[in-house]
Write a protein that holds these residues in place. Structure first.
Motif, PDB file in Angstrom:
ATOM      1  N   LYS A 173       0.835  -1.204   0.000  1.00  0.00           N
ATOM      2  CA  LYS A 173       0.000   0.000   0.000  1.00  0.00           C
ATOM      3  C   LYS A 173       0.869   1.253   0.000  1.00  0.00           C
ATOM      4  N   VAL A 174       1.977   1.199   0.728  1.00  0.00           N
ATOM      5  CA  VAL A 174       2.899   2.348   0.730  1.00  0.00           C
ATOM      6  C   VAL A 174       3.447   2.554  -0.689  1.00  0.00           C
ATOM      7  N   GLY A 175       3.735   1.429  -1.350  1.00  0.00           N
ATOM      8  CA  GLY A 175       4.202   1.517  -2.733  1.00  0.00           C
ATOM      9  C   GLY A 175       3.168   2.150  -3.642  1.00  0.00           C
ATOM     10  N   LEU A 176       1.915   1.825  -3.388  1.00  0.00           N
ATOM     11  CA  LEU A 176       0.829   2.402  -4.168  1.00  0.00           C
ATOM     12  C   LEU A 176       0.707   3.907  -3.884  1.00  0.00           C
ATOM     13  N   ALA A 177       0.821   4.240  -2.602  1.00  0.00           N
ATOM     14  CA  ALA A 177       0.669   5.646  -2.206  1.00  0.00           C
ATOM     15  C   ALA A 177       1.761   6.520  -2.832  1.00  0.00           C
ATOM     16  N   GLN A 178       3.010   6.024  -2.821  1.00  0.00           N
ATOM     17  CA  GLN A 178       4.097   6.869  -3.335  1.00  0.00           C
ATOM     18  C   GLN A 178       3.920   7.185  -4.821  1.00  0.00           C
ATOM     19  N   ALA A 179       3.245   6.292  -5.537  1.00  0.00           N
ATOM     20  CA  ALA A 179       3.060   6.527  -6.973  1.00  0.00           C
ATOM     21  C   ALA A 179       1.960   7.539  -7.253  1.00  0.00           C
ATOM     22  N   LEU A 180       1.127   7.782  -6.244  1.00  0.00           N
ATOM     23  CA  LEU A 180      -0.051   8.622  -6.474  1.00  0.00           C
ATOM     24  C   LEU A 180       0.015   9.963  -5.751  1.00  0.00           C
ATOM     25  N   LEU A 181       1.134  10.220  -5.073  1.00  0.00           N
ATOM     26  CA  LEU A 181       1.246  11.453  -4.289  1.00  0.00           C
ATOM     27  C   LEU A 181       1.039  12.681  -5.169  1.00  0.00           C
ATOM     28  N   ARG A 182       1.558  12.603  -6.396  1.00  0.00           N
ATOM     29  CA  ARG A 182       1.236  13.617  -7.403  1.00  0.00           C
ATOM     30  C   ARG A 182       0.489  12.896  -8.512  1.00  0.00           C
ATOM     31  N   PRO A 183      -0.624  13.403  -8.957  1.00  0.00           N
ATOM     32  CA  PRO A 183      -1.400  12.696  -9.989  1.00  0.00           C
ATOM     33  C   PRO A 183      -0.532  12.396 -11.210  1.00  0.00           C
ATOM     34  N   PRO A 184      -0.338  11.108 -11.523  1.00  0.00           N
ATOM     35  CA  PRO A 184       0.562  10.765 -12.629  1.00  0.00           C
ATOM     36  C   PRO A 184      -0.128  10.814 -13.993  1.00  0.00           C
ATOM     37  N   GLY A 185       0.636  11.188 -15.005  1.00  0.00           N
ATOM     38  CA  GLY A 185       0.137  11.132 -16.375  1.00  0.00           C
ATOM     39  C   GLY A 185       0.211   9.720 -16.913  1.00  0.00           C
ATOM     40  N   LEU A 186       1.118   8.942 -16.329  1.00  0.00           N
ATOM     41  CA  LEU A 186       1.227   7.517 -16.657  1.00  0.00           C
ATOM     42  C   LEU A 186       1.379   6.760 -15.343  1.00  0.00           C
ATOM     43  N   LEU A 187       0.488   5.839 -15.097  1.00  0.00           N
ATOM     44  CA  LEU A 187       0.569   5.013 -13.889  1.00  0.00           C
ATOM     45  C   LEU A 187       0.902   3.592 -14.320  1.00  0.00           C
ATOM     46  N   VAL A 188       2.000   3.072 -13.790  1.00  0.00           N
ATOM     47  CA  VAL A 188       2.444   1.726 -14.145  1.00  0.00           C
ATOM     48  C   VAL A 188       2.353   0.857 -12.902  1.00  0.00           C
ATOM     49  N   LEU A 189       1.512  -0.146 -12.969  1.00  0.00           N
ATOM     50  CA  LEU A 189       1.251  -0.992 -11.798  1.00  0.00           C
ATOM     51  C   LEU A 189       1.708  -2.418 -12.100  1.00  0.00           C
ATOM     52  N   ASP A 190       2.705  -2.857 -11.365  1.00  0.00           N
ATOM     53  CA  ASP A 190       3.221  -4.206 -11.568  1.00  0.00           C
ATOM     54  C   ASP A 190       2.642  -5.114 -10.490  1.00  0.00           C
ATOM     55  N   GLU A 191       1.711  -5.926 -10.863  1.00  0.00           N
ATOM     56  CA  GLU A 191       1.016  -6.821  -9.924  1.00  0.00           C
ATOM     57  C   GLU A 191       0.510  -6.050  -8.701  1.00  0.00           C
ATOM     58  N   PRO A 192      -0.326  -5.046  -8.907  1.00  0.00           N
ATOM     59  CA  PRO A 192      -0.696  -4.166  -7.786  1.00  0.00           C
ATOM     60  C   PRO A 192      -1.569  -4.840  -6.734  1.00  0.00           C
ATOM     61  N   TRP A 193      -2.205  -5.949  -7.089  1.00  0.00           N
ATOM     62  CA  TRP A 193      -3.118  -6.584  -6.139  1.00  0.00           C
ATOM     63  C   TRP A 193      -2.401  -7.537  -5.190  1.00  0.00           C
ATOM     64  N   GLU A 194      -1.125  -7.783  -5.461  1.00  0.00           N
ATOM     65  CA  GLU A 194      -0.389  -8.783  -4.699  1.00  0.00           C
ATOM     66  C   GLU A 194      -0.346  -8.403  -3.214  1.00  0.00           C
ATOM     67  N   GLY A 195      -0.900  -9.228  -2.382  1.00  0.00           N
ATOM     68  CA  GLY A 195      -0.813  -9.030  -0.939  1.00  0.00           C
ATOM     69  C   GLY A 195      -1.792  -8.022  -0.365  1.00  0.00           C
ATOM     70  N   LEU A 196      -2.578  -7.388  -1.208  1.00  0.00           N
ATOM     71  CA  LEU A 196      -3.493  -6.370  -0.685  1.00  0.00           C
ATOM     72  C   LEU A 196      -4.713  -7.005  -0.037  1.00  0.00           C
ATOM     73  N   ASP A 197      -5.273  -6.292   0.937  1.00  0.00           N
ATOM     74  CA  ASP A 197      -6.496  -6.796   1.548  1.00  0.00           C
ATOM     75  C   ASP A 197      -7.686  -6.522   0.625  1.00  0.00           C
ATOM     76  N   ALA A 198      -8.833  -7.086   1.013  1.00  0.00           N
ATOM     77  CA  ALA A 198     -10.001  -7.020   0.132  1.00  0.00           C
ATOM     78  C   ALA A 198     -10.406  -5.589  -0.181  1.00  0.00           C
ATOM     79  N   ALA A 199     -10.424  -4.744   0.835  1.00  0.00           N
ATOM     80  CA  ALA A 199     -10.886  -3.372   0.635  1.00  0.00           C
ATOM     81  C   ALA A 199      -9.982  -2.633  -0.347  1.00  0.00           C
ATOM     82  N   THR A 200      -8.674  -2.834  -0.215  1.00  0.00           N
ATOM     83  CA  THR A 200      -7.747  -2.116  -1.097  1.00  0.00           C
ATOM     84  C   THR A 200      -7.779  -2.696  -2.497  1.00  0.00           C
ATOM     85  N   ARG A 201      -8.014  -4.019  -2.612  1.00  0.00           N
ATOM     86  CA  ARG A 201      -8.131  -4.617  -3.952  1.00  0.00           C
ATOM     87  C   ARG A 201      -9.295  -3.973  -4.704  1.00  0.00           C
ATOM     88  N   GLU A 202     -10.349  -3.709  -3.965  1.00  0.00           N
ATOM     89  CA  GLU A 202     -11.506  -3.047  -4.578  1.00  0.00           C
ATOM     90  C   GLU A 202     -11.167  -1.612  -4.977  1.00  0.00           C
TER      91      GLU A 202
END
Lengths: 296, 229
Positions: A130-159
């Protein structure tokens, strides 16, 4: 952004991992990068994000602001969550007040508020992700690259991930996402890029895009054989878990609303439980001892 | 870029890995100044020589503390050039702090003395020459440490080899009568200069030599980073 005849290998005499990739993604588009383990999905994403430089070819029109969520967040750092995210926000060019505001906002939204003063190495894998996800979104990105973003996330965050992706797309951003768990069924409008043998092909939409997730309970001793049989039949096995009774109750809230006719398991769990997806739900009937189907 | 420099320095200090080179530096300086008193310029010239490998090692540790993936995240955020520059700048700041400790240390332990004979240099001149000798070492040591860093050479063994070769080479190729003095930064020549005749032209020449050597090694570091991806 466009990848023009991109070739990449990791060593001078090593094999080419990417061979002549030529693909374009426009503003407001999301693409799912699919492929077996080790075919170069992460490599392709890192080329797109600007982490790796192509050996041949080039990447053009990459947005100025890129957010990259690596497959594994580097938690071995001597910072607390707040200090790390504030540092990354400042690195991204935010002022002190804006950085504090962004960190507070994203830690709240991603359920990290209770971990703000926890050191990164002490976080669980999912919380670190989740921290990894947060650091990518601190400034709204023009390109968001997510490498297996659901890995290890809880249900609420997966949603939450599809919601975050939608927000980037809404402001004409582009999103690239890889996934091997089948979570990308949550992104029905996404383009599908298939990486195989160093090349990329785009899967065209099939006439019936409906995908169903069927939960199956089988005796533990038959798990390996069942998984192999299902895969041989062309189904995608999403996961295998050991305790069906608790896992089913945990898993249900993460799934989208069920369509009419969905059924809960009629028999008590026998041993192991898993999920499979099938392009044609009825085709899995003979493999399902107790199933709950849904349309996405 | 300054935010990334601060973040990297914070990471270096918070892991406690900064202690190892600092202790090594203090032990080396303690050994150097424990044998008796010397005049500032001469003492500082030798101090700069012994600090060269320590500062290079410190640079390598500072750059290696950051996980590879975090370095790539920084690269995505600020771009390649700024990411590289921030690492070198953070290492230079850390090196300057160590240099300040090295300049102060002999005064704390009574390792330096004022002029004894009429021809001896005054303390301010000795201090200035000592400062010059140490500042000469900083870019060279940062360059060597960066070249030896994990991001540049990959495996830890290669990094240690680069550090060892660089440290030994600086002394061996810097000896009087060396067949290829240009292979090494002029730290030995600087030590000889602080102890002898320090003509302005000599100081200028050695400064240019040190900067050129450092630039060449930084070029090697950047080339290696580019090759490593």
């Amino acid at each position: 952004m466009r990848l023009e005849n991109v070739w990449l290998r990791y060593h001078r005499r090593g094999p080419w991992v990417l061979q002549g990739i030529d693909v374009r993604i426009g503003p407001g588009e999301v693409a799912i990068v699919l492929g077996r383990n080790g075919v170069g999905k992460s490599t392709l994403l890192q080329v797109a994000a600007g982490v790796l430089r192509p050996g041949r070819g080039r990447v053009t029109d990459r947005p100025a602001r890129v957010g990259w969520v690596p497959e594994r967040f580097p938690a071995d750092q001597p910072f607390t969550v707040t200090r790390y995210l504030t540092g990354m926000a400042r690195v991204a060019g935010l002022g002190r007040a804006a950085a504090d505001e962004a960190v507070t906002s994203w830690t709240d939204r991603l359920g990290l508020a209770a971990f703000r003063s926890v050191r990164l190495p002490e976080l669980s894998k999912g919380t670190a992700q989740k921290v990894g996800l947060a650091q990518a979104l601190l400034r709204p990105p023009g390109l968001l690259v997510l490498d297996e973003p659901w890995e290890g996330l809880d249900a609420a965050t997966r949603e939450l991930v599809p919601e975050l992706i939608a927000e980037v797309l809404a402001v004409d951003g582009s999103v690239l996402v890889s996934d091997h768990r089948g979570e990308t069924v949550r992104l029905p409008a996404a383009r599908r890029w298939l990486v195989a043998d160093g090349s990329l092909s785009e899967e065209t939409s099939s006439t019936d895009e409906t995908i169903a997730v069927v939960e199956v309970a089988v005796p533990a001793a038959r798990v390996a054989g069942t998984v192999a049989r299902l895969r041989a039949e062309g189904h995608q096995v999403l996961r295998v878990r050991s305790d069906a009774s608790t896992a089913v109750s945990q898993a249900l809230p993460v799934e989208p609303p069920r369509s009419a006719g969905a059924a809960r398991p009629a028999e008590p769990p026998l041993g192991m439980a898993g999920e499979l997806t099938a392009e044609q739900p009825e085709a899995a009937d003979d493999a399902v001892e107790s199933a709950a189907g849904e349309t996405r | 870029m300054s935010a990334l420099v601060r973040m990297r320095l914070a990471g270096f200090l918070r892991t406690g890995r900064a202690l190892a080179p600092l202790l090594a530096g203090l032990i080396t300086l303690g050994t150097l100044y424990g044998g008796g008193r010397a005049q500032p310029a001469e003492a500082y010239g030798v101090s700069a020589v012994v600090l060269f490998p320590v500062l290079a090692w410190q640079t390598k540790i500072l750059l290696d503390v950051e996980p590879d993936v975090q370095r790539r995240l920084a690269q995505v955020t600020v771009g390649v050039a700024r990411e590289r520059s921030a690492g070198l700048l953070a290492a230079a700041v850390a090196a300057l702090v160590t240099v300040a400790v090295a300049l102060l240390f002999p005064w704390l332990v009574g390792g330096v003395s004022g002029p004894v004979d009429p021809g001896d240099r005054s303390i301010p001149v000795g201090l200035a020459l000592g400062l010059w000798a140490h500042l000469l070492v900083v870019p060279a040591a940062v360059a060597l440490g960066a070249l030896a860093s994990r991001a540049s050479v990959g495996g830890a063994g290669y990094g240690v080899a680069v550090l060892a070769l660089g440290g030994v080479g600086a002394v061996v190729f810097g000896l009087t009568g060396s067949v290829a003095p240009w292979l090494a930064p002029p730290i030995m020549a600087a030590a000889r200069t602080t102890a002898g005749d320090a003509a302005a032209l000599t100081l200028l020449g050695l400064s240019g030599w040190a900067l050129a050597w450092s630039a060449a090694v930084v070029g090697g570091y950047l080339w290696r980073r580019r090759a490593q991806g």
